[in-house]
Design an enzyme around this catalytic site. Structure first.
Site, PDB file in Angstrom:
ATOM      1  N   ASP A  43       0.837  -1.197   0.000  1.00 35.31           N
ATOM      2  CA  ASP A  43       0.000   0.000   0.000  1.00 35.31           C
ATOM      3  C   ASP A  43       0.873   1.248   0.000  1.00 35.31           C
ATOM      4  OD1 ASP A  43      -2.819   1.199   0.526  1.00 35.31           O
ATOM      5  OD2 ASP A  43      -1.473   2.249   1.899  1.00 35.31           O
ATOM      6  N   TYR A  48       2.963   9.687  -0.035  1.00 35.21           N
ATOM      7  CA  TYR A  48       3.958   9.106   0.881  1.00 35.21           C
ATOM      8  C   TYR A  48       5.383   9.327   0.372  1.00 35.21           C
ATOM      9  CZ  TYR A  48      -0.139   6.520   2.637  1.00 35.21           C
ATOM     10  OH  TYR A  48      -1.364   6.152   3.120  1.00 35.21           O
ATOM     11  N   LYS A  77      -2.761   5.933  -4.476  1.00 34.41           N
ATOM     12  CA  LYS A  77      -3.917   6.812  -4.226  1.00 34.41           C
ATOM     13  C   LYS A  77      -3.774   8.180  -4.875  1.00 34.41           C
ATOM     14  CE  LYS A  77      -3.956   4.617   0.312  1.00 34.41           C
ATOM     15  NZ  LYS A  77      -2.577   4.525   0.794  1.00 34.41           N
ATOM     16  N   HIS A 110      -7.778   9.226  -2.264  1.00 34.54           N
ATOM     17  CA  HIS A 110      -7.177   9.226  -0.914  1.00 34.54           C
ATOM     18  C   HIS A 110      -8.118   9.818   0.131  1.00 34.54           C
ATOM     19  CE1 HIS A 110      -2.939   9.243   1.056  1.00 34.54           C
ATOM     20  NE2 HIS A 110      -3.853   9.059   1.970  1.00 34.54           N
TER      21      HIS A 110
HETATM   22  P1  NDP Z   1       0.059   0.911  11.813  1.00 34.24           P
HETATM   23  O1  NDP Z   1      -1.093   0.654  12.711  1.00 34.24           O
HETATM   24  O2  NDP Z   1       0.338  -0.012  10.699  1.00 34.24           O
HETATM   25  O3  NDP Z   1       1.344   1.056  12.724  1.00 34.24           O
HETATM   26  C1  NDP Z   1       2.637   1.172  12.172  1.00 34.24           C
HETATM   27  C2  NDP Z   1       3.591   1.416  13.323  1.00 34.24           C
HETATM   28  O4  NDP Z   1       3.591   0.280  14.190  1.00 34.24           O
HETATM   29  C3  NDP Z   1       5.003   1.661  12.906  1.00 34.24           C
HETATM   30  O5  NDP Z   1       5.520   2.684  13.741  1.00 34.24           O
HETATM   31  C4  NDP Z   1       5.718   0.322  13.196  1.00 34.24           C
HETATM   32  O6  NDP Z   1       7.036   0.561  13.557  1.00 34.24           O
HETATM   33  C5  NDP Z   1       4.907  -0.237  14.338  1.00 34.24           C
HETATM   34  N1  NDP Z   1       4.762  -1.702  14.273  1.00 34.24           N
HETATM   35  C6  NDP Z   1       4.529  -2.455  13.182  1.00 34.24           C
HETATM   36  N2  NDP Z   1       4.399  -3.744  13.499  1.00 34.24           N
HETATM   37  C7  NDP Z   1       4.558  -3.817  14.838  1.00 34.24           C
HETATM   38  C8  NDP Z   1       4.526  -4.897  15.760  1.00 34.24           C
HETATM   39  N3  NDP Z   1       4.309  -6.153  15.361  1.00 34.24           N
HETATM   40  N4  NDP Z   1       4.735  -4.619  17.075  1.00 34.24           N
HETATM   41  C9  NDP Z   1       4.972  -3.340  17.497  1.00 34.24           C
HETATM   42  N5  NDP Z   1       5.004  -2.275  16.660  1.00 34.24           N
HETATM   43  C10 NDP Z   1       4.791  -2.515  15.348  1.00 34.24           C
HETATM   44  O7  NDP Z   1      -0.128   2.416  11.299  1.00 34.24           O
HETATM   45  P2  NDP Z   1       0.028   3.198   9.923  1.00 34.24           P
HETATM   46  O8  NDP Z   1      -0.394   4.569  10.220  1.00 34.24           O
HETATM   47  O9  NDP Z   1       1.352   2.999   9.320  1.00 34.24           O
HETATM   48  O10 NDP Z   1      -1.085   2.545   8.985  1.00 34.24           O
HETATM   49  C11 NDP Z   1      -0.801   1.434   8.143  1.00 34.24           C
HETATM   50  C12 NDP Z   1      -0.771   1.841   6.681  1.00 34.24           C
HETATM   51  O11 NDP Z   1      -2.047   2.288   6.252  1.00 34.24           O
HETATM   52  C13 NDP Z   1       0.141   3.037   6.353  1.00 34.24           C
HETATM   53  O12 NDP Z   1       1.507   2.697   6.390  1.00 34.24           O
HETATM   54  C14 NDP Z   1      -0.394   3.441   5.011  1.00 34.24           C
HETATM   55  O13 NDP Z   1       0.100   2.566   4.005  1.00 34.24           O
HETATM   56  C15 NDP Z   1      -1.907   3.258   5.217  1.00 34.24           C
HETATM   57  N6  NDP Z   1      -2.585   4.505   5.666  1.00 34.24           N
HETATM   58  C16 NDP Z   1      -3.577   5.019   4.857  1.00 34.24           C
HETATM   59  C17 NDP Z   1      -4.216   6.190   5.187  1.00 34.24           C
HETATM   60  C18 NDP Z   1      -5.260   6.755   4.297  1.00 34.24           C
HETATM   61  O14 NDP Z   1      -5.664   7.930   4.495  1.00 34.24           O
HETATM   62  N7  NDP Z   1      -5.757   5.990   3.335  1.00 34.24           N
HETATM   63  C19 NDP Z   1      -3.902   6.938   6.433  1.00 34.24           C
HETATM   64  C20 NDP Z   1      -2.906   6.268   7.242  1.00 34.24           C
HETATM   65  C21 NDP Z   1      -2.300   5.117   6.852  1.00 34.24           C
HETATM   66  P3  NDP Z   1       8.260  -0.223  12.840  1.00 34.24           P
HETATM   67  O15 NDP Z   1       8.279   0.178  11.395  1.00 34.24           O
HETATM   68  O16 NDP Z   1       9.453   0.241  13.598  1.00 34.24           O
HETATM   69  O17 NDP Z   1       7.977  -1.704  13.015  1.00 34.24           O
END
Ligand code: NDP
Length: 308
Positions: A43, A48, A77, A110
């Site tokens: 995604d 981004y 998006k 988006h």
């Molecule tokens: P997430 O809920 O996926 O959380 C990601 C965070 O959690 C990162 O900081 C990561 O750190 C940490 N993490 C990942 N796996 C673990 C684990 N197993 N245990 C502990 N910590 C963990 O949030 P996002 O906001 O990134 O949302 C996911 C995706 O959704 C985005 O990356 C994007 O692609 C999409 N998105 C879409 C939006 C929209 O408007 N359509 C808005 C927001 C997001 P680390 O990398 O250090 O593991």
């Protein structure tokens, strides 16, 4: 891996890799690791600022026949700044070129909102709540009909906005991507989407711990709840010998919802993928369902976060 069937006939791996806040070398490494261990759903978004690096990695994998294009599912998006009918195709092409692909698997609007101006910084943003979704959707349909995106959908749209498209479209949205996690389970919208053959994909499925950094960088002090610290989730993690993150992801996936957790860490990438060898008992699902806080559980604010 579990697969979700989209209205247009394609299937989507239920678990994908989110890439917001991941750029350059970190993302390149993470993406190679992710593809190596079996991630096939990615995604991204023009906003981004990482499509080019994703395109580079995908090109390496595709050109060396390490992966078949048909097995990949790539979502990107249309940014709010392009929510005007004359801009849609140009912006789509930017993403396609960045990604180094001849088609994407899912192209999403988006946000339901537009941005009227070309802002230099966040303070200058002029939001446009009155963009014409139907005109824009017609442009999305053209992209689909040309085979340049195998499915089309929306993100952050509410029920009324989706109904407006459903009533007036030739090709209906295949997907709604929205904030969905333990504290904001979006039950009504999920039900509505099920009835209308729209696959729901959860963003922030882990409660977006990275959002805290984002807010801090923008000089905002906002408390982000830590979903991993929820007592019920912690107990279940012990019971199933899984991590809190795995409990949260399985809870969403079991409801037929897709999830796109982001990670750039090798262990956590693996952990997030290893959720298909157990299932939650009905009584635990009931407990987790009961932790929904509705709108109050939302982590995101309606402002142009990450939208420039
Ligand atoms: P997430 O809920 O996926 O959380 C990601 C965070 O959690 C990162 O900081 C990561 O750190 C940490 N993490 C990942 N796996 C673990 C684990 N197993 N245990 C502990 N910590 C963990 O949030 P996002 O906001 O990134 O949302 C996911 C995706 O959704 C985005 O990356 C994007 O692609 C999409 N998105 C879409 C939006 C929209 O408007 N359509 C808005 C927001 C997001 P680390 O990398 O250090 O593991």
């Amino acid at each position: 891996m579990k697969y979700l069937s989209l209205y247009c006939g394609k299937t989507m791996p239920a678990l994908g890799l989110g890439t917001w806040q991941a750029t350059e070398d970190v993302l390149e490494k993470a993406l190679n690791l992710a593809l190596n261990i079996g991630y096939r759903h990615l995604d991204t978004a023009l906003l981004y600022d990482n499509e080019k690096i994703i395109g580079k990695v995908l090109n390496e994998w595709l050109s060396s026949d390490k992966i078949n294009r048909n097995d990949l599912f790539v979502t990107t998006k249309l940014p709010p700044i392009a929510m005007y009918k004359e801009k849609v195709f140009n912006y789509f092409q930017k993403s396609l070129t960045n990604l180094n692909l001849s088609y994407v698997d899912l192209y999403l609007l988006h946000s339901p909102l537009g941005i009227k101006n070309v802002p230099q910084n966040k303070e200058d943003v002029v939001m446009d709540p009155n963009v014409n979704h139907l005109e824009i959707w017609k442009e999305m349909e053209k992209i689909y009909e040309k085979g340049l995106s195998k499915s089309i959908g929306v993100s952050n749209f509410n029920k009324e906005q989706i109904i407006n498209i459903l009533k007036n479209c030739k090709i209906q949205p295949s997907c709604l991507q929205l904030e969905l996690h333990l504290y904001q389970q979006q039950k009504e919208l999920v039900e509505f989407c099920k009835r209308n053959n729209i696959v729901v994909v959860a963003y922030c499925p882990l409660g977006s711990p990275g959002l805290k950094t984002y807010y801090e960088e923008n000089n905002k002090k906002i408390e982000i709840p830590n979903l991993f610290e929820n007592e019920a989730v912690k107990e279940m993690a012990l019971k199933y010998k899984k991590s809190p993150a795995q409990i949260l992801l399985r809870h969403a996936i079991d409801k037929g919802i897709g999830a796109i957790p982001k990670s750039s860490n090798e262990n956590r990438l693996q952990e997030n993928l290893d959720i298909f060898d157990f299932s939650l008992e009905e009584k635990d699902v009931i407990v987790l369902n009961g932790l929904d806080m509705g709108e109050k559980g939302s982590l995101t604010e309606w402002e142009p976060w990450g939208w420039l």
